[in-house]
Write a protein that holds these residues in place. Structure first.
Motif, mmCIF file in Angstrom:
data_model
loop_
_atom_site.group_PDB
_atom_site.id
_atom_site.type_symbol
_atom_site.label_atom_id
_atom_site.label_comp_id
_atom_site.label_asym_id
_atom_site.label_seq_id
_atom_site.Cartn_x
_atom_site.Cartn_y
_atom_site.Cartn_z
ATOM 1 N N THR A 194 -8.169 -19.433 -4.202
ATOM 2 C CA THR A 194 -9.030 -20.606 -4.057
ATOM 3 C C THR A 194 -10.400 -20.343 -4.679
ATOM 4 O OG1 THR A 194 -7.872 -21.237 -2.042
ATOM 5 C CG2 THR A 194 -10.052 -22.201 -2.385
ATOM 6 N N GLU A 195 -10.969 -19.161 -4.389
ATOM 7 C CA GLU A 195 -12.282 -18.820 -4.944
ATOM 8 C C GLU A 195 -12.235 -18.760 -6.470
ATOM 9 O OE1 GLU A 195 -13.224 -15.140 -3.041
ATOM 10 O OE2 GLU A 195 -13.704 -16.106 -1.124
ATOM 11 N N ARG A 232 -10.147 -20.338 -8.470
ATOM 12 C CA ARG A 232 -9.996 -21.703 -8.999
ATOM 13 C C ARG A 232 -11.337 -22.425 -9.011
ATOM 14 N NH1 ARG A 232 -4.788 -23.613 -9.646
ATOM 15 N NH2 ARG A 232 -3.158 -22.298 -8.754
ATOM 16 N N GLU A 233 -12.147 -22.227 -7.956
ATOM 17 C CA GLU A 233 -13.471 -22.851 -7.906
ATOM 18 C C GLU A 233 -14.368 -22.295 -9.011
ATOM 19 O OE1 GLU A 233 -14.757 -22.094 -3.920
ATOM 20 O OE2 GLU A 233 -13.458 -23.638 -3.058
ATOM 21 N N ARG A 234 -14.320 -20.967 -9.216
ATOM 22 C CA ARG A 234 -15.116 -20.360 -10.284
ATOM 23 C C ARG A 234 -14.679 -20.866 -11.648
ATOM 24 N NH1 ARG A 234 -15.081 -14.075 -9.832
ATOM 25 N NH2 ARG A 234 -15.962 -14.360 -11.895
#
Length: 153
Positions: free
Chosen positions: A91-92, A94-96
């Motif tokens: 998730t992290e 993908r956000e980055r």
């Protein structure tokens, strides 16, 4: 086949010991922290944990304790802990990635606008030079004078 009270007590003790081991993270290779593994470690038929069977109250206790550990952030199953960690990391990342793509898009737009402005300014300079080349009223400025600074005695 009915079991005696002594056998049932012995089975419950084995099940409780197996519950404690599983919740401490002592899992067999390829096992999970679940009823199937609990039944195999306690040497009890798995169906005895469901419905109105004799050990359904121990299944409820196991699931309650397992959920309490999960809510406290302690996951006894290393496989589950790894899955949770990898999902969070995914998730992290993908956000980055989304933030990076947005920054790249913004910088690409800025570059395009900057090049367009430079091209327009160059065209304006070329046009002004051409328009001033034909007029005689525009003259060149004289070269700057050089002055010698003298010393006083």
């Amino acid at each position: 086949m009915r079991i005696s009270a002594a056998q049932r007590t012995e089975n419950e003790n084995r099940i409780r010991a197996a519950i404690d081991r599983l919740l401490r993270g002592e899992l067999p290779p390829g096992g999970k922290c679940d009823i199937k593994t609990l039944a195999s470690k306690a040497a009890v038929d798995r169906t005895a944990f469901y419905g109105t069977r004799p050990y359904s109250h121990l299944r409820v206790e196991f699931e309650r304790r397992f959920q309490a550990l999960q809510q406290a952030g302690d996951i006894p199953d290393p496989r589950e802990a790894r899955i949770t960690r990898l999902k969070t990391e995914n998730t992290e990342l993908r956000e980055r990635l989304a933030a990076s793509e947005q920054a790249i898009d913004e910088l690409t737009d800025f570059r395009t606008q900057a090049l367009a402005r430079l091209a327009a300014q160059h065209e304006e300079i070329v046009r002004l030079r051409e328009s001033t080349a034909g007029t005689s009223r525009v003259g060149r400025l004289p070269a700057p004078r050089t002055t010698v600074v003298g010393t006083c005695s």
